[in-house]
Design a protein around this motif. Structure first.
Motif, PDB file in Angstrom:
ATOM      1  N   VAL A  69      11.312  -6.861   5.201  1.00  0.00           N
ATOM      2  CA  VAL A  69      10.098  -7.635   4.967  1.00  0.00           C
ATOM      3  C   VAL A  69       9.109  -6.809   4.156  1.00  0.00           C
ATOM      4  CG1 VAL A  69       9.302  -6.957   7.284  1.00  0.00           C
ATOM      5  CG2 VAL A  69       8.193  -8.887   6.111  1.00  0.00           C
ATOM      6  N   PHE A  70       8.469  -7.482   3.217  1.00  0.00           N
ATOM      7  CA  PHE A  70       7.485  -6.827   2.358  1.00  0.00           C
ATOM      8  C   PHE A  70       6.139  -7.510   2.569  1.00  0.00           C
ATOM      9  CE2 PHE A  70       5.130  -6.607  -1.693  1.00  0.00           C
ATOM     10  CZ  PHE A  70       5.074  -5.224  -1.840  1.00  0.00           C
ATOM     11  N   MET A  71       5.110  -6.718   2.848  1.00  0.00           N
ATOM     12  CA  MET A  71       3.787  -7.314   3.048  1.00  0.00           C
ATOM     13  C   MET A  71       2.868  -6.919   1.903  1.00  0.00           C
ATOM     14  SD  MET A  71       1.513  -7.241   6.414  1.00  0.00           S
ATOM     15  CE  MET A  71       0.291  -5.969   6.381  1.00  0.00           C
ATOM     16  N   ASP A  72       2.308  -7.922   1.255  1.00  0.00           N
ATOM     17  CA  ASP A  72       1.403  -7.650   0.137  1.00  0.00           C
ATOM     18  C   ASP A  72      -0.006  -7.458   0.680  1.00  0.00           C
ATOM     19  OD1 ASP A  72       0.037  -7.370  -2.184  1.00  0.00           O
ATOM     20  OD2 ASP A  72       0.953  -9.093  -3.197  1.00  0.00           O
ATOM     21  N   ASP A  73      -0.303  -6.221   1.095  1.00  0.00           N
ATOM     22  CA  ASP A  73      -1.611  -5.952   1.710  1.00  0.00           C
ATOM     23  C   ASP A  73      -2.623  -5.456   0.684  1.00  0.00           C
ATOM     24  OD1 ASP A  73      -0.428  -3.514   1.221  1.00  0.00           O
ATOM     25  OD2 ASP A  73      -0.819  -2.663   3.200  1.00  0.00           O
ATOM     26  N   SER A 130       0.824  -1.212   0.000  1.00  0.00           N
ATOM     27  CA  SER A 130       0.000   0.000   0.000  1.00  0.00           C
ATOM     28  C   SER A 130       0.859   1.264   0.000  1.00  0.00           C
ATOM     29  CB  SER A 130      -0.951  -0.005   1.197  1.00  0.00           C
ATOM     30  OG  SER A 130      -0.232  -0.274   2.386  1.00  0.00           O
ATOM     31  N   GLN A 131       2.091   1.175   0.473  1.00  0.00           N
ATOM     32  CA  GLN A 131       2.968   2.360   0.433  1.00  0.00           C
ATOM     33  C   GLN A 131       4.095   2.209  -0.587  1.00  0.00           C
ATOM     34  OE1 GLN A 131       5.115   0.714   4.423  1.00  0.00           O
ATOM     35  NE2 GLN A 131       5.650   2.782   3.806  1.00  0.00           N
ATOM     36  N   PHE A 132       4.436   0.980  -0.897  1.00  0.00           N
ATOM     37  CA  PHE A 132       5.554   0.673  -1.796  1.00  0.00           C
ATOM     38  C   PHE A 132       4.965  -0.079  -2.988  1.00  0.00           C
ATOM     39  CE2 PHE A 132       9.097  -1.696  -3.487  1.00  0.00           C
ATOM     40  CZ  PHE A 132      10.241  -0.976  -3.182  1.00  0.00           C
ATOM     41  N   THR A 137      14.490   4.477 -16.149  1.00  0.00           N
ATOM     42  CA  THR A 137      14.171   4.894 -14.783  1.00  0.00           C
ATOM     43  C   THR A 137      14.275   3.672 -13.886  1.00  0.00           C
ATOM     44  OG1 THR A 137      12.673   6.616 -15.521  1.00  0.00           O
ATOM     45  CG2 THR A 137      12.302   5.742 -13.303  1.00  0.00           C
ATOM     46  N   TRP A 138      14.949   3.819 -12.774  1.00  0.00           N
ATOM     47  CA  TRP A 138      14.986   2.737 -11.780  1.00  0.00           C
ATOM     48  C   TRP A 138      13.799   2.925 -10.854  1.00  0.00           C
ATOM     49  CZ3 TRP A 138      18.369  -1.413 -11.444  1.00  0.00           C
ATOM     50  CH2 TRP A 138      19.362  -1.423 -12.441  1.00  0.00           C
ATOM     51  N   MET A 139      12.837   2.036 -10.948  1.00  0.00           N
ATOM     52  CA  MET A 139      11.659   2.080 -10.098  1.00  0.00           C
ATOM     53  C   MET A 139      12.082   1.642  -8.692  1.00  0.00           C
ATOM     54  SD  MET A 139       9.404   3.148 -12.228  1.00  0.00           S
ATOM     55  CE  MET A 139       7.717   2.648 -11.870  1.00  0.00           C
ATOM     56  N   PRO A 140      11.231   1.901  -7.680  1.00  0.00           N
ATOM     57  CA  PRO A 140      11.656   1.619  -6.299  1.00  0.00           C
ATOM     58  C   PRO A 140      12.200   0.203  -6.090  1.00  0.00           C
ATOM     59  CG  PRO A 140       9.602   2.832  -6.301  1.00  0.00           C
ATOM     60  CD  PRO A 140       9.910   2.554  -7.738  1.00  0.00           C
ATOM     61  N   LEU A 141      11.541  -0.793  -6.669  1.00  0.00           N
ATOM     62  CA  LEU A 141      11.988  -2.172  -6.444  1.00  0.00           C
ATOM     63  C   LEU A 141      13.377  -2.406  -7.056  1.00  0.00           C
ATOM     64  CD1 LEU A 141      10.798  -4.911  -5.296  1.00  0.00           C
ATOM     65  CD2 LEU A 141      10.468  -5.516  -7.700  1.00  0.00           C
TER      66      LEU A 141
END
Ligand code: ATP
Ligand code: MG
Length: 595
Positions: free
Chosen positions: A531-535, A30-32, A67-71
């Protein structure tokens, strides 16, 4: 919350780490945001380019500009970090030079002309000329001549991690061969060549450590030093089928070289008793194969003539066995020029007065520079063009019929040929992606730019220099070439954008799932685990597919039914099956698996 006593965490602990500045450890969709694509973009030819686009790591702005996206940026930063740590460990010191460089420096080193159209040239408002740096030898040498005055300040090794621009003739494969890309470049300064050799060794070791830590299958190979100059140089290659470079390595010893440079000991040609030379009519022949068929000869008994043009636009003629291929890098060395290219039919005609296909060593205009490959120099009773249209000689012999030109290694090596360095070893070919290059430059730049120091006896001496590059952004793509499956990327742990992903099923509807997932997310972050949460409010299948695509090494699925039994599902990215873990001890279990 507070359930993860086993790992010694409380919500308070989670908060305190956030306050202590460890941000970005825990992230949520939701933020990333993820920018994954289902379809493979049609213009992406190789797997890393496809997967970087599909995983939303990069987006194309224009040819060779991304462009380098955040990931994607998270991965590149990890690569940078490993590079930085190992450079620091090896005693190099970080600095940062301007990307834009004044033309005058490049004129001093004489590369303003030499570098050609790959150099992006700019003018400022005062009409002064600049370039966007493709590399930084000139700038660092300019700094060094001002700041380094005495042998007491040496040796010293400077490095930077920075954006370069090269107007590549064929930008392709995404960030693999981009026009704008990130490089780590280091430059060392020495009083003498022993000191340079020692630092070069240290850089070799540091590079080996870097690529080992990045989890890559790599090989160091002898290399050509190209436009940068200097003598000794080695490249580091990540081994991959899609690699643009070909590497020859020995099956028995440690010999390995870029085929641009590799040599071998091919089996000698069979020796023939001399026969009478004779000129034959060979109308409208164009290829070596046609010539061999018409004259009933094996192609190795044809000496073919290859006309090349040097970078100074001078023609030269090179003689090779009909079954061999010209290696242009070796040809340039043999002719003592920077570069050669094949002449067009017109240029060949202009240079020799003969249509291509009928050029040969006997009767060629004398002023033309010529070289013969070592193997072709061993030919006897050979056939070649007779320097008039529609005619070839047969049964020519060097010295008897035509003087032997200066010999050189001109041919491309072939798999199975004998190693140049050991007895019994055979050359094997593999493909590689060049991710690093180390050079002993010597005094090429320090002499032309006047970078001297005073030695022990108070005499001025030009400094010895080394330079050491790593393609930071290219490594990201190279790592994917080596680590993927049908579902997507499989990151080596040290460069994964996140270590663990949490996949809560139905998080938008189940309070139980949300609470459990939030608590686990916080507890893992408190342990310093990324940690990444797929919310997202998305179907489980979508989340699973995206998670595999972006290649997170570990995943934990939280579903209402399992949670009722106190369980979650764990799966490593390379595992066949999931396993059930106790929710209460999952943090401890994951900490163990990650260490
Ligand atoms: P290549 O033969 O691939 O063009 P190079 O010999 O021109 O490379 P160097 O001048 O040695 O490269 O630059 C150091 C490193 O920078 C290379 O080893 C490579 O990893 C990286 N690099 C060079 N050109 C590019 C590019 N166009 N895109 C991405 N990385 C690059
Ligand atoms: Mg290049």
């Amino acid at each position: 919350m507070g359930r993860f006593a086993a790992a010694g965490n409380t919500p308070g602990a989670a908060l305190s780490h956030l306050q202590s500045g460890k941000k970005g450890i825990g992230m949520k969709a939701s933020q990333f945001p993820l920018f994954t694509l289902k379809e493979t973009p049609a213009d992406a030819e190789i797997i890393s380019h496809q997967l970087m686009l599909r995983a939303g790591m990069i987006r194309r702005l224009a040819a060779g500009l991304y462009t380098w996206m955040p990931l994607g940026l998270r991965v590149m930063r990890k690569v940078e970090q490993v590079v930085r740590e190992e450079m620091n460990r090896a005693g190099a010191v970080e600095m940062l030079m301007p990307a834009v460089q004044p033309a005058e420096l490049w004129q001093e080193s004489e590369r303003w002309e030499k570098y050609g159209p790959e150099l992006l040239r700019l003018r400022d408002r005062h009409e002064r000329e600049f370039c966007f740096g493709p590399t930084h030898e000139e700038v660092i040498t300019d700094m060094a001549r001002d700041e380094l005055r005495s042998y007491r300040q040496l040796p010293v090794n400077f490095y930077q991690i920075q954006t370069k621009f090269r107007d590549e003739i064929r930008p392709r494969f995404g960030v693999m061969r981009a026009r704008e890309f990130v490089m780590k470049d280091a430059y060392s300064f020495h009083l003498d060549s022993d000191s340079l050799a020692a630092t070069y060794e240290d850089m070799y070791t540091a590079y080996s450590r870097i690529f080992e830590r990045l989890g890559l299958d790599f090989r160091a190979v002898a290399a050509d030093s190209g436009a940068i100059g200097g003598s000794v140089s080695q490249e580091f290659h990540v081994l991959a089928e899609s690699g643009e470079d070909e590497i020859a390595s020995c099956s028995a010893c440690s010999y390995a070289a870029n085929t641009e440079l590799a040599s071998s000991r091919p089996a000698p040609l069979s020796e023939q008793a001399p026969e009478t030379a004779e000129e034959k009519a060979t109308p409208s022949i164009e290829t070596v194969e046609e010539q061999a068929r018409m004259l009933d000869l094996p192609t190795e008994r044809i000496v073919k003539s290859v006309v090349v043009m040097t970078d100074e636009d001078e023609p030269a003629v090179l003689f090779l066995c009909g079954d061999d291929e010209l290696n242009p890098v070796k040809a340039a060395h043999a002719l003592d020029v920077d570069e050669v290219r094949l002449a067009t039919a017109e240029e060949a005609l202009q240079a020799t007065g003969v249509p291509r296909g009928f050029i040969g060593p006997k009767g060629l205009p004398e002023q033309l520079p010529v070289r013969v490959d070592h193997r072709a120099a061993g030919a006897s009773n050979f056939s070649s063009g007779s320097n008039r249209a529609d005619h070839h000689w047969i049964n020519l012999n060097w010295d008897r019929d035509v003087p032997l030109p200066p010999t050189a290694d001109l041919r491309q090596v072939r798999p199975g040929e004998a190693c140049p360095e050991c007895d019994g070893g055979k050359l094997e070919m593999s493909r590689g992606i060049e991710v690093g290059h180390i050079f002993q430059l010597g005094d090429t730049y320090s002499k032309s730019m006047g970078a001297t120091v005073l030695d022990e006896d108070g005499r001025e001496r030009p400094m010895q220099m080394g330079c050491y590059g790593i393609g930071v952004s290219r490594i990201v793509a190279a790592a994917i070439e080596q680590n993927h499956d049908e579902a997507g990327i499989i990151w080596p742990a040290p460069i994964a954008p996140f270590a663990i992903s949490l996949i809560p099923i139905n998080i938008q509807r189940s309070e139980k799932v949300r609470e459990a997932a939030e608590a686990l997310h916080e507890a893992l972050a408190a342990e310093g685990i990324e940690v990444f949460m797929d919310d997202r409010d998305a179907r489980p299948g979508v989340k699973f597919a995206d998670n595999e695509l972006i290649g997170i090494p570990h995943r934990v699925v939280l579903g209402e039914r399992s949670l009722e039994k106190g369980k979650v599902e764990y799966r490593g990215r390379r595992d066949e099956e999931s396993v059930e873990l106790d929710y209460d001890s999952v943090v401890k279990e994951l900490v163990t698996r990650l260490s």
